[in-house]
Write a protein that holds these residues in place. Structure first.
Motif, PDB file in Angstrom:
ATOM      1  N   GLY A 182      -3.514 -73.454 -44.315  1.00 36.82           N
ATOM      2  CA  GLY A 182      -2.894 -73.543 -45.736  1.00 36.82           C
ATOM      3  C   GLY A 182      -1.635 -74.188 -46.056  1.00 36.82           C
ATOM      4  N   LYS A 183      -1.221 -75.026 -45.283  1.00 37.89           N
ATOM      5  CA  LYS A 183      -0.149 -75.855 -45.346  1.00 37.89           C
ATOM      6  C   LYS A 183      -0.343 -77.325 -45.072  1.00 37.89           C
ATOM      7  CE  LYS A 183       3.483 -72.088 -44.413  1.00 37.89           C
ATOM      8  NZ  LYS A 183       2.289 -71.302 -44.399  1.00 37.89           N
ATOM      9  N   LYS A 203     -10.571 -74.432 -37.233  1.00 34.72           N
ATOM     10  CA  LYS A 203     -10.370 -72.786 -36.889  1.00 34.72           C
ATOM     11  C   LYS A 203      -9.782 -72.110 -38.046  1.00 34.72           C
ATOM     12  CE  LYS A 203      -9.053 -74.125 -31.902  1.00 34.72           C
ATOM     13  NZ  LYS A 203      -7.703 -73.802 -31.341  1.00 34.72           N
ATOM     14  N   CYS A 204      -9.524 -72.629 -39.150  1.00 38.61           N
ATOM     15  CA  CYS A 204      -8.760 -71.716 -40.287  1.00 38.61           C
ATOM     16  C   CYS A 204      -9.776 -71.270 -41.112  1.00 38.61           C
ATOM     17  CB  CYS A 204      -7.826 -72.837 -40.948  1.00 38.61           C
ATOM     18  SG  CYS A 204      -6.416 -73.581 -40.303  1.00 38.61           S
ATOM     19  N   ALA A 205      -9.370 -70.347 -41.603  1.00 40.23           N
ATOM     20  CA  ALA A 205     -10.168 -69.303 -42.444  1.00 40.23           C
ATOM     21  C   ALA A 205     -10.582 -70.338 -43.805  1.00 40.23           C
ATOM     22  CB  ALA A 205      -9.555 -68.070 -42.990  1.00 40.23           C
ATOM     23  N   GLY A 207     -10.927 -72.064 -46.997  1.00 38.31           N
ATOM     24  CA  GLY A 207      -9.863 -72.168 -48.347  1.00 38.31           C
ATOM     25  C   GLY A 207      -8.326 -72.127 -47.821  1.00 38.31           C
ATOM     26  N   LYS A 208      -8.144 -72.319 -46.295  1.00 39.09           N
ATOM     27  CA  LYS A 208      -6.909 -72.223 -45.882  1.00 39.09           C
ATOM     28  C   LYS A 208      -6.935 -73.414 -44.751  1.00 39.09           C
ATOM     29  CE  LYS A 208      -4.049 -69.240 -45.700  1.00 39.09           C
ATOM     30  NZ  LYS A 208      -3.210 -67.848 -44.877  1.00 39.09           N
ATOM     31  N   LYS A 209      -7.514 -74.607 -44.940  1.00 38.03           N
ATOM     32  CA  LYS A 209      -7.554 -75.483 -44.068  1.00 38.03           C
ATOM     33  C   LYS A 209      -6.284 -76.093 -43.960  1.00 38.03           C
ATOM     34  CE  LYS A 209     -12.004 -75.110 -42.991  1.00 38.03           C
ATOM     35  NZ  LYS A 209     -12.336 -74.440 -41.753  1.00 38.03           N
ATOM     36  N   ILE A 210      -5.938 -77.179 -43.089  1.00 37.77           N
ATOM     37  CA  ILE A 210      -4.784 -77.726 -42.897  1.00 37.77           C
ATOM     38  C   ILE A 210      -4.887 -79.142 -43.739  1.00 37.77           C
ATOM     39  CG2 ILE A 210      -3.168 -79.016 -41.489  1.00 37.77           C
ATOM     40  CD1 ILE A 210      -4.000 -77.163 -39.283  1.00 37.77           C
ATOM     41  N   ALA A 211      -3.833 -79.259 -44.545  1.00 42.29           N
ATOM     42  CA  ALA A 211      -3.924 -80.509 -45.264  1.00 42.29           C
ATOM     43  C   ALA A 211      -3.419 -81.480 -44.467  1.00 42.29           C
ATOM     44  CB  ALA A 211      -3.123 -80.108 -46.781  1.00 42.29           C
TER      45      ALA A 211
END
Length: 316
Positions: A182-183, A203-205, A207-211
């Motif tokens: 999410g960051k 691995k992120c949920a 809608g909360k991928k790493i940008a």
């Protein structure tokens, strides 16, 4: 810098390769003597070098080894205020060159093109905090796992891990790689840090991928973080530690969490250049045994990453 499960490590200090560079310049001039009738070149430096006989004849005669490097990764390799190439890698390379009787001529390039430069013979070696991995050895893209080239051989000369750092006093709750979901993270393209961010994002949920924002070099990523355009940067521990210590007089950044996945840095040689690979390995082994290698890593404050033998393709 690397791909998939590996990376860079410790470091500190600067300037001191100026003398080595001056010597290198003298050696380079000496290496440009007239050719004899049998086609060999007058290279007086090689006559006094203990391991010169191990080099391929064309390199020994020229007296120069071209080293591809992304020279924007302080303190491992960077330009000092006078424009000289300095750092851990140039110092180790100069010591290896002394054993072989050649000048190690560093040539700047973006990190993700260095292996291609080896294949095209633009460089003889690549030395740029490059993590030794099986994927790189085999010419496999770390993300797609597809064969993209012949691969390279590595002479391993250092060990390093990867760290995350943020703006000082503003860690955004980031302590681990999982906290980056999410960051936004800024990274140098084609490095292990880049690969780790891509792997963690999967691995992120939802809608909360790493940008991720990628750059040609680590200094550009640092600028992005400093301006508030990213929440964190990841790079090899020595580079992260140096940035934290020096940027803004130590007021810009802070390391968060622990460094992960320590792995060997390797000097890369194109597949098939076995004689050059063995010569570099023997020269590195020689400076480890005679104590010159330990003096260099101690000068830069990176003793924790020192190796005790010159392994070939020791990465996993």
């Amino acid at each position: 810098m690397t791909a998939s499960t590996t990376r860079r490590t410790a470091a500190k200090s600067r300037i001191a390769a100026v003398g080595a560079i001056a010597v290198a310049g003298t050696m380079l001039l000496a290496a440009c003597g007239d050719q004899t009738k049998n086609g060999s070149t007058n290279n007086p430096a090689s006559a006094q070098a203990p391991l010169a006989g191990l080099l391929p004849k064309e390199i020994k005669d020229k007296g120069v080894i071209k080293v591809g490097s992304d020279i924007a990764y302080p303190p491992v390799e960077f330009k000092d205020k006078s424009g000289n190439t300095v750092g851990i890698d140039p110092d180790i390379a100069a010591a290896i060159g002394k054993q072989l009787g050649v000048t190690m001529q560093f040539e700047n390039g973006t990190f993700d093109t260095l292996i291609t430069g080896l294949r095209s013979k633009r460089y003889d070696l690549a030395m740029s905090s490059m993590t030794d991995t099986k994927d790189r050895q085999q010419g496999i893209d770390s993300e797609t796992k597809k064969k993209v080239g012949e691969g390279v051989d590595f002479v391993d000369y250092f060990t390093a891990g990867v760290s995350i750092y943020t703006r000082k006093g503003d860690d955004q709750g980031i302590k681990t790689w999982a906290d980056l979901c999410g960051k936004k993270i800024a990274v140098q393209r084609g490095t292990v840090s880049h690969d780790l961010a891509k792997a963690e994002s999967k691995k992120c949920a939802d809608g909360k991928k790493i940008a991720m924002e990628t750059f040609d070099n680590d200094l550009e990523a640092q600028t992005r973080l400093r301006s508030g355009g990213a929440d964190a940067v990841s790079s090899d521990f020595p580079v992260a530690a140096y940035a934290v210590k020096t940027s803004g007089g130590g007021k810009d950044f802070q390391i968060v969490g622990e460094q992960v996945e320590a792995a060997p840095y390797g000097i890369a040689v194109a597949k098939g250049n076995d004689q050059l690979t063995k010569a570099v390995q023997a020269a590195l082994e020689a400076i480890i045994k005679n104590g010159e290698y330990n003096k260099i890593v101690s000068k830069w404050g990176v003793e924790a990453g020192a190796v005790t033998e010159a392994k070939l393709n020791g990465g996993s």
